[in-house]
Design a protein around this motif. Structure first.
Motif, short mmCIF file in Angstrom:
data_model
loop_
_atom_site.label_atom_id
_atom_site.label_comp_id
_atom_site.label_asym_id
_atom_site.label_seq_id
_atom_site.Cartn_x
_atom_site.Cartn_y
_atom_site.Cartn_z
N GLY A 18 0.83 -1.19 0.00
CA GLY A 18 0.00 0.00 0.00
C GLY A 18 0.88 1.25 0.00
N THR A 147 1.15 -5.24 8.11
CA THR A 147 1.90 -5.21 6.85
C THR A 147 3.40 -5.14 7.05
OG1 THR A 147 1.53 -2.83 6.70
CG2 THR A 147 0.02 -4.25 5.47
N ALA A 175 -5.33 -3.11 6.37
CA ALA A 175 -4.69 -3.91 5.33
C ALA A 175 -5.53 -5.07 4.84
CB ALA A 175 -3.35 -4.44 5.84
N LYS A 198 -5.40 0.10 -0.03
CA LYS A 198 -4.85 -1.25 -0.07
C LYS A 198 -5.80 -2.14 -0.88
CE LYS A 198 -2.29 -0.43 4.18
NZ LYS A 198 -0.90 -0.53 3.75
N CYS A 199 -6.51 -3.05 -0.26
CA CYS A 199 -7.30 -4.02 -1.03
C CYS A 199 -8.54 -3.43 -1.70
CB CYS A 199 -7.69 -5.19 -0.12
SG CYS A 199 -6.26 -6.13 0.47
N GLY A 363 3.45 -6.71 -2.15
CA GLY A 363 2.00 -6.72 -1.96
C GLY A 363 1.28 -7.25 -3.18
N MET A 365 -2.42 -6.81 -3.68
CA MET A 365 -3.63 -6.24 -3.10
C MET A 365 -4.51 -5.63 -4.18
SD MET A 365 -2.17 -4.22 0.23
CE MET A 365 -1.99 -5.06 1.80
#
Length: 409
Positions: A18, A147, A175, A198-199, A363, A365
């Motif tokens: 992120g 994270t 996260a 993030k996601c 990541g 994500m």
């Protein structure tokens, strides 16, 4: 004459924990013309966003809305609205962001109690439950997905224990929301903070939160104290008014609720982006989305291992969206990251504290969690590490990742 040119940001493949790449549909939504914050068309979008956030948080809570600001603003809003000077707050720390929760609680003059485990580990839930029994805190503040270490703390037993012990369970799920299950109601979590960058694949700038009636009762009591209409019971539950104006959840309730009392000017464009981001999540479906994150995690992990590198967080409690790779002995981790960025346009992350210089964090994500990204980062890492003199299993990483993908096609 102004010599500054129009922004021309370079194209990047962002594979950090992120921020991540923003879904193009979100960017399109954010170019929508501005509406007034009390325009019926806009307040309809606000209500729709609240409805969709409840689904993403898997809750029937009345309150689910974004706080304007980065993820930290949501954490601060919840903690500062609930914690009073002298309140006992228990914080289990297993990475960087447990320390953030501690700092915010300290600034609200809480009596802090912390327990620690080694970075890369998580807590046995019973350890936290026993510590709650010993400390008898008002609040348990805990990170779900850390994270900094790529680890995820189980919560399914902690939430019910908090309810039984009359402890408020406040969870940093910045996260994890939108990438792995966050079962607010089933796990009996009182308040949860999410993140957009993030996601959810929305730019940083909003913090979706949800909380239940146990939290709302405290907000109501503190508001009565502020207005001088508190009963003796209210004073027991909340001894002084909330200090912050911007982060006062009782005022934000008046803004997001049917009264629509003016509190601040809503971040219109960010709300467009968040609405589209959560709409995309629900269109994909939570189950399918979580499965997608696990698939690309597996491909990345198998590729990294086949290449000849070692994983730091290849454990049962691994955070599915963050894969931590041990930096080979004698390798300058920052030099590798610099070459990945300059030669391939790929960004991966280093780490913090005791893990700084020891691991890379990759990541997978949201919108960044795609096959082409995973294959690209594996092949680029092989090239860069070979350039840095690391002996690898040439070509094996990419083939192992392709094996994962072909097994499900």
């Amino acid at each position: 004459m102004n010599s500054y040119q129009e922004i021309n940001a370079p194209l990047r493949t962002i594979m950090t924990p992120g921020p991540v790449e923003v879904d193009p549909r979100v960017l399109r939504a954010m170019s929508t013309p501005i509406l007034g914050q009390f325009d019926p068309a806009f307040t309809k979008m606000m209500n729709e966003t609240m409805d969709m956030l409840r689904e993403v948080f898997q809750t029937r809570n009345k309150w689910a809305f974004p706080v304007d600001g980065t993820s930290r603003s949501g954490i601060e809003a919840l903690l500062s609205s609930v914690i009073e000077p002298g309140d006992k707050v228990l914080i289990p720390i297993f990475g960087r962001f447990g320390h953030l929760l501690t700092e915010i609680a300290e600034r609200n003059k809480a009596e802090i109690h912390t327990i620690h485990c080694e970075w890369g580990e998580v807590f046995d839930q019973e350890v936290i439950i026993e510590e709650m029994k010993r400390v008898n805190p008002k609040v348990l503040a805990i990170v779900h997905g850390e994270t900094s270490t790529g680890c995820m703390q189980p919560l399914d037993q902690i939430g019910p224990a908090c309810r039984e012990l009359d402890v408020l369970c406040i969870v940093d799920a910045v996260a994890t929301i939108g990438g792995t299950p966050v079962k607010v109601d089933e796990w009996q979590l009182d308040a949860v903070i999410g993140g957009t960058q993030k996601c959810l694949s929305v730019p940083s700038g909003m913090a979706p939160i949800t909380y239940n009636e146990r939290i709302e009762h405290i907000l109501s009591s503190r508001k009565k104290v502020e207005k001088g209409i508190a009963t003796s019971e209210d004073h027991v539950n909340a001894g002084e008014p909330i200090q912050s104006n911007y982060f006062d959840l009782s005022q934000l309730q008046d803004y997001w609720g049917p009264r629509r009392l003016n509190h601040h000017t809503e971040a219109t464009t960010m709300l467009y982006g968040l609405r589209e981001g959560v709409r995309i999540v629900l269109q994909e479906g939570l189950t399918a989305r979580f499965k997608r994150h696990k698939l690309h995690e597996k491909a990345l992990m198998e590729g990294i291992k086949a290449m000849g590198l070692k994983l730091f967080n290849d454990v049962a409690w691994k955070l599915p969206m963050v894969t931590c790779v041990k930096i080979p002995d004698g390798v300058d981790g920052d030099s590798v990251r610099k070459m990945l960025l300059e030669q391939f346009g790929i960004e991966i992350a280093s780490s913090f504290g005791p893990l700084h210089g020891k691991i890379w964090r990759i990541g997978t994500m949201g919108y960044s969690c795609r096959k082409e990204n995973v294959l690209f980062v594996i092949s680029a890492m092989e090239g860069v590490l070979t350039r840095h003199g690391v002996q690898l299993n040439s070509g094996k990483g990419l083939q192992a990742a392709l094996d994962v993908y072909e097994s499900v096609e």
